[in-house]
Design a protein around this motif. Structure first.
Motif, PDB file in Angstrom:
ATOM      1  N   ARG A  72       0.811  -1.201   0.000  1.00  0.00           N
ATOM      2  CA  ARG A  72       0.000   0.000   0.000  1.00  0.00           C
ATOM      3  C   ARG A  72       0.860   1.273   0.000  1.00  0.00           C
ATOM      4  O   ARG A  72       0.597   2.215  -0.734  1.00  0.00           O
ATOM      5  N   ARG A  73       1.891   1.266   0.834  1.00  0.00           N
ATOM      6  CA  ARG A  73       2.736   2.452   0.942  1.00  0.00           C
ATOM      7  C   ARG A  73       3.425   2.757  -0.398  1.00  0.00           C
ATOM      8  O   ARG A  73       3.438   3.889  -0.866  1.00  0.00           O
ATOM      9  N   GLU A  74       3.954   1.705  -1.020  1.00  0.00           N
ATOM     10  CA  GLU A  74       4.665   1.900  -2.285  1.00  0.00           C
ATOM     11  C   GLU A  74       3.728   2.433  -3.364  1.00  0.00           C
ATOM     12  O   GLU A  74       4.059   3.367  -4.096  1.00  0.00           O
ATOM     13  N   VAL A  75       2.546   1.819  -3.454  1.00  0.00           N
ATOM     14  CA  VAL A  75       1.605   2.248  -4.501  1.00  0.00           C
ATOM     15  C   VAL A  75       1.126   3.674  -4.265  1.00  0.00           C
ATOM     16  O   VAL A  75       0.965   4.452  -5.206  1.00  0.00           O
ATOM     17  N   THR A  76       0.932   4.020  -2.993  1.00  0.00           N
ATOM     18  CA  THR A  76       0.511   5.391  -2.697  1.00  0.00           C
ATOM     19  C   THR A  76       1.571   6.387  -3.166  1.00  0.00           C
ATOM     20  O   THR A  76       1.256   7.389  -3.816  1.00  0.00           O
ATOM     21  N   LEU A  77       2.817   6.098  -2.848  1.00  0.00           N
ATOM     22  CA  LEU A  77       3.902   7.005  -3.245  1.00  0.00           C
ATOM     23  C   LEU A  77       3.989   7.114  -4.768  1.00  0.00           C
ATOM     24  O   LEU A  77       4.153   8.209  -5.328  1.00  0.00           O
TER      25      LEU A  77
ATOM     26  N   ALA B 237       1.587   6.527  -6.977  1.00  0.00           N
ATOM     27  CA  ALA B 237       0.418   7.220  -7.534  1.00  0.00           C
ATOM     28  C   ALA B 237       0.556   8.728  -7.360  1.00  0.00           C
ATOM     29  O   ALA B 237       0.314   9.504  -8.294  1.00  0.00           O
ATOM     30  N   LEU B 238       0.985   9.151  -6.172  1.00  0.00           N
ATOM     31  CA  LEU B 238       1.158  10.591  -5.938  1.00  0.00           C
ATOM     32  C   LEU B 238       2.210  11.158  -6.877  1.00  0.00           C
ATOM     33  O   LEU B 238       2.043  12.237  -7.454  1.00  0.00           O
ATOM     34  N   SER B 239       3.294  10.418  -7.041  1.00  0.00           N
ATOM     35  CA  SER B 239       4.378  10.891  -7.895  1.00  0.00           C
ATOM     36  C   SER B 239       3.906  11.053  -9.341  1.00  0.00           C
ATOM     37  O   SER B 239       4.219  12.046 -10.002  1.00  0.00           O
TER      38      SER B 239
ATOM     39  N   THR C 283       1.331  14.085  -9.780  1.00  0.00           N
ATOM     40  CA  THR C 283       1.797  15.458  -9.539  1.00  0.00           C
ATOM     41  C   THR C 283       1.881  16.251 -10.835  1.00  0.00           C
ATOM     42  O   THR C 283       1.379  17.372 -10.943  1.00  0.00           O
TER      43      THR C 283
ATOM     44  N   LEU D  10       9.079  11.990  -3.270  1.00  0.00           N
ATOM     45  CA  LEU D  10       8.268  10.769  -3.251  1.00  0.00           C
ATOM     46  C   LEU D  10       9.093   9.565  -3.720  1.00  0.00           C
ATOM     47  O   LEU D  10       8.968   8.461  -3.177  1.00  0.00           O
TER      48      LEU D  10
ATOM     49  N   SER E 271      11.441   2.997   1.459  1.00  0.00           N
ATOM     50  CA  SER E 271      10.477   1.958   1.794  1.00  0.00           C
ATOM     51  C   SER E 271      10.903   0.599   1.229  1.00  0.00           C
ATOM     52  O   SER E 271      10.784  -0.426   1.902  1.00  0.00           O
TER      53      SER E 271
END
Lengths: 191, 554
Positions: free
Chosen positions: B407-412, B414-416, B419, B496, B503
Motif C-alpha cells: 500500500r505504501r509503495e503504490v501510494t507514493l 500514484a502521488l508521484s 503530480t 516521493l 520503503s
C-alpha cells in the motif's frame, strides 16, 4: 532544524567548490584547448584583404541585386546577432501565410521566374535568424540575375555556385546548402 | 540520395553510435556510483564541504541534503543575476529583474532551463559560465543521484539507508559529467563552436553594412547543456544558432549527447540489480517510444502538412538550411523526449502533427528515455505501477525485483505520477481561462494558441524547457507561475521517489515464485509501454484533442 542548517552549510560550501571547478576551471581549460584552433574558437571569421568582413557561420543582411541574397530573417531587423531567433508563427497562421505569399511574389518578380519555381527557404525565416546558408536551388535561381547585373557570363557565375554547394555531411547528415557569405566573397573576387 | 533515404540513414547512424556506447558507459556509471573508494581529489572536496563521505543516509536525510543543496543553488543563482552589472564579464548588461531572476534560478536548478530571456541580451559571460553552466552539471548530477538511490531501494535489504547524497552528487559530477563534457566540448570546438571571451565584435560586412558579432564561452556550456539534458542555450536561438551548432555533424554530436546518458542508464540499472535483462526491458520500452516519436516527427516534417508549409513547398519556417526538416525533426523528437529542451529549430512553427508529437513526448512524463537520471527513476516508478496493475489483473501480491509493492509503495507511486498532470493542467487552465493572462502571452490564436499554453506548462513542470516560443513568458505572472511549476514538478516527485527507495530498502526480498510476474520479458515491456501511454493518454487526451489534434484535422 539544526540538522537542516548543517545541510544548508554543507551545500553552500560544496557549491562554492563546484563553482570554482565547473564554472571557472572547466571553461578556462576548454578555452586553453581552443587556442590550438583559434580560427574555430573565435568564430570562423572571414577576412578579405586582411579585413574581417564577418563570420562564415553567421548570415548577413545583404541588399543589392549584384549579390546573392540570404533567407528572410526574424532576428531583429534582419540578421542581428544581438537578437537571434525565429518568427514562431504556426503552420496555419494567417499572418505568416500572407507574408509567405508576398515573399514568393517578390522573389519571383526579382528573379524573373514563376512563383512555383521559388524554393521554400527563400520565403521562410530560419530558426536562428542568422542562417548562413541557402539551398542550392535558391542559389541557382539567383544566378541569372546576379550575372546580368554584374555583366558576367552566367556560366561563370553558375560554376561559382556549383563550387560552393556543400553536400550532406558524411553523405547523410543534414541537407545540402550554399554558404552565402563565402559565395558572395568569391563573387566579389571575380571583379 | 533522396531526403527520406538520408533521413533514415542519419537516424541509423545515431542509433549505431548509441548502441556502441550504452554498454561501456552504462557499466562505467554503475562502477562509479556504487564504488567504495574515494579519490584523493574527492576527499579534498569533501573536506572543503565539511562532509563525511562515509555517512550512509536514511531517505529523509538524503532528501534533506538534496533539498538543502538545491535551495542554496537557487539562492546563489538568484543573487548572481541580481548583481551581475557589478561583476566582471557582464558586457554591460543590467541586473536581472526579480521575477526573471527567480524564474531562471529555479529553471536551471531544476534542470529545466526554460528561458524567458534572450541570452545575448540579458546574461553576461560570468553568469552564464559560473552560474548557469554550473547548475547544468549539478542539476544533472542530482538526477543521477536520485536514480541510483532508487535503484539501491531494490538492491539493498533490511536497511533504512539509501546512500550518501553528497557522494552521489560529487561522483556523478566529477567522474561522469565533467570528463565527458570536456571531451564533448573539444569535439564541438573543432566543429566550430566558439570559445572565447571577446564579447561583442563590430564588423563591416562584405556588402558594407555593420554587424555586431556576439561570441563567448560557448563550447564548454554547449557540451554540458546537451550531455546533462539541460537545454539552456547561450543564445536565444539555442542550438539553431550557428555558433552553438555550426554544422550537420555537430548537430548529430549534440543529439548523441542528449541521448547518451539516458539510454545508458538502463544498462547501469541492470548491472546494479544483477540482472541485465531487467535493464534491457526498460531500454526497449524507452527506445520503442523514442523511435516512434522520431518516426512520426520526421514523417510529419518531411510531409509538410499545413497551409504555410504547403504554400512554401517545405516546412522550413523556423528551420536552418544546413539541417533541413529531417535533422530538425530528429533533434526535436530527441530533445523533447529527454527533458532537455535545447532546440535546433523552432517547434512553434512545426507542422501541427510534428509539433504535437513534441508536446506528447513531454507529457509522457519524460521517460522515453527521459533526462539524466530523471528518465530512469521516472520509468522505474511507472514500472512499479505496471507491476501493481498486473498484480490486480491476476489477483496476486505484486512484486518487482523481489520487493513487495504494498500500500505504501503504490501510494507514493500514484502521488508521484499524478503530480505532473495536476500541475500542468491547472496551470494551463488558469492562463487559458483568465483573458488578461492569455492575451498578455499568446502570439498565435485558436487551437495553436492553446498548444502554446499547454506546451509552456508541460515543458516547465516536466523540466523540459523547450517552448512553443511564441508564448510570451517574460511577464511577472508567467515567470512566477512557471517557476513554481518547475519547482514542484521537480522536487515533489523526487521526494516521493526517495521515500519509495527508503520503503523498498527496508524490505527483505522475497524469492520469485510461480505467481511472480517476470519483468524482463517482452510481455512486461509491452505492458509498461501501455501503462506509459495510457496514463498520459487518459490525463492529456482531452487537452491534446483541443489543441494540436484540432489543428491537424482542421
Amino acid at each position: 532544524m539544526n540538522s537542516m542548517l548543517r545541510q544548508v552549510l554543507a551545500g553552500a560550501r560544496l557549491l562554492l567548490v563546484l563553482t570554482v571547478v565547473l564554472g571557472v576551471g572547466y571553461p578556462l581549460a576548454v578555452y586553453g584547448v581552443g587556442r590550438l584552433v583559434p580560427d574555430r574558437a573565435d568564430g570562423s571569421l572571414l577576412r578579405v584583404d586582411g579585413q574581417v568582413v564577418g563570420s562564415r557561420l553567421i548570415g548577413q543582411q545583404v541588399t543589392g541585386d549584384q549579390w546573392f541574397l540570404p533567407r528572410p530573417s526574424a532576428a531583429g531587423d534582419g540578421y542581428d546577432p544581438l537578437a537571434s531567433g525565429a518568427s514562431n508563427l504556426g503552420p496555419n497562421d494567417p499572418t505568416l501565410l500572407a507574408t509567405v505569399t508576398q515573399r514568393r511574389q517578390e522573389v519571383a518578380d526579382r528573379e524573373g521566374v514563376d512563383v512555383s519555381a521559388v524554393p521554400a527557404d527563400a520565403v521562410t525565416a530560419s530558426g536562428s535568424g542568422l542562417d548562413p546558408d541557402i539551398s542550392p536551388a535558391y542559389a541557382r535561381l539567383q544566378v541569372a540575375r546576379v550575372a546580368r547585373v554584374r555583366g558576367l557570363d552566367p556560366a561563370t557565375v553558375s560554376a561559382l555556385v556549383e563550387a560552393h554547394v556543400q553536400g550532406r555531411d558524411l553523405g547523410v547528415l543534414g541537407d545540402p546548402h550554399v554558404n552565402v557569405l563565402e559565395l558572395n566573397a568569391a563573387l566579389a573576387g571575380l571583379g | 540520395m533522396s531526403a527520406t533515404t538520408a533521413a533514415v540513414l542519419q537516424i541509423g547512424l545515431l542509433v549505431a553510435l548509441l548502441a556502441a556506447v550504452h554498454v561501456p558507459l552504462g557499466d562505467y556509471m554503475a562502477r562509479v556510483l556504487e564504488g567504495r573508494t574515494h579519490s584523493r581529489v574527492e576527499r579534498i572536496v569533501y573536506r572543503l564541504g565539511g562532509i563525511d563521505p562515509d555517512a550512509d543516509q536514511r531517505w529523509g536525510v538524503y532528501a534533506r541534503s538534496l533539498l538543502a543543496f538545491s535551495l542554496v543553488s537557487v539562492l546563489a543563482l538568484y543573487l548572481f543575476q541580481r548583481v551581475q552589472a557589478h561583476l566582471p564579464l557582464s558586457l554591460g548588461m543590467a541586473d536581472v529583474n526579480p521575477a526573471g531572476a527567480w524564474n531562471t534560478a529555479v529553471s536551471f536548478v531544476t534542470n529545466t532551463n526554460w528561458q524567458w530571456y534572450s541570452g545575448e541580451a540579458v546574461m553576461g559571460q560570468l553568469v552564464q559560465m559560473a552560474g548557469l553552466a554550473v547548475q547544468n552539471f549539478t542539476s544533472a548530477a542530482v538526477g543521477l543521484a536520485v536514480a541510483v538511490a532508487l535503484v539501491r531501494g531494490f538492491t539493498r535489504s533490511r536497511t533504512d539507508r539509501i546512500g550518501s547524497f553528497w557522494v552521489d552528487l560529487v561522483r556523478a559530477t566529477g567522474r561522469i559529467l565533467l570528463p565527458l563534457a570536456f571531451v564533448a566540448a573539444i569535439v564541438l570546438l573543432v566543429g566550430g563552436v566558439v570559445q572565447n571571451f571577446t564579447g561583442v565584435q563590430d564588423v563591416t560586412t562584405l556588402t558594407g553594412g555593420t554587424q555586431h558579432l556576439v561570441t563567448g564561452p560557448l563550447a564548454s556550456q554547449e557540451a554540458i547543456k546537451d550531455l546533462g539534458t539541460n537545454g539552456g542555450g547561450y543564445f536565444n536561438a539555442n542550438s539553431a544558432h550557428p555558433f552553438e551548432n555550426p554544422t550537420a555533424w555537430t548537430n548529430l554530436v549534440e543529439i548523441f549527447l542528449l541521448l547518451a546518458i539516458p539510454f545508458s542508464l538502463p544498462r547501469t540499472f541492470g548491472t546494479l540489480v544483477r540482472d541485465r535483462r531487467q535493464g534491457v526491458a526498460i531500454l526497449s520500452v524507452m527506445g520503442g517510444l523514442w523511435a516512434a516519436a522520431v518516426a512520426a516527427t520526421t514523417w510529419a516534417e518531411l510531409h509538410a502538412a499545413g497551409a504555410v508549409p504547403q504554400l512554401a513547398g517545405a516546412a522550413m519556417e523556423g528551420k536552418e538550411v544546413r539541417f533541413g526538416p529531417a535533422a530538425s525533426a530528429l533533434f526535436a523528437a530527441s530533445t523533447t523526449s529527454t527533458s532537455t529542451g535545447s532546440v535546433n529549430s523552432f517547434h512553434d512553427s512545426f507542422t501541427a502533427l510534428g509539433g504535437g508529437v513534441t508536446l506528447l513526448n513531454i507529457v509522457l512524463g519524460e521517460v522515453s528515455p527521459g533526462g539524466v537520471g530523471t528518465g530512469l527513476y521516472g520509468m522505474l516508478v511507472i514500472a512499479v505501477l505496471a507491476v501493481f496493475l498486473a498484480g490486480l489483473m491476476v489477483g496476486r501480491t505484486p512484486e518487482y525485483l523481489g520487493k513487495k509493492i504494498g500500500r505504501r509503495e503504490v501510494t507514493l507511486v500514484a502521488l508521484s505520477i499524478l503530480t505532473m498532470p495536476a500541475l500542468v493542467l491547472v496551470g494551463a487552465a488558469i492562463t487559458a481561462g483568465v483573458p488578461s493572462l492569455r492575451d498578455a502571452s499568446l502570439l498565435n490564436t485558436g487551437p495553436h494558441g492553446l498548444s502554446e499554453i499547454l506546451y509552456a506548462y508541460a515543458s516547465a513542470v516536466n523540466n523540459n524547457g523547450s517552448a512553443f516560443a511564441g508564448f510570451g513568458a517574460a511577464t511577472t505572472y508567467q515567470n512566477t507561475a512557471l517557476g513554481l511549476g518547475m519547482l514542484f514538478g521537480r522536487f515533489v516527485p523526487i521526494v516521493l521517489t526517495l521515500a519509495l527507495a527508503g520503503s523498498l530498502a527496508t524490505q527483505q526480498p522475497v524469492p520469485a515464485g510461480a505467481g511472480t510476474l517476470p519483468t524482463h520479458t517482452p510481455v512486461f515491456a509491452g505492458l509498461l509501454t501501455g501503462v506509459v501511454l495510457i496514463v498520459a493518454g487518459l490525463t492529456f487526451f482531452p487537452a491534446l484533442a483541443l489543441a494540436p489534434l484540432a489543428e491537424a484535422l482542421s
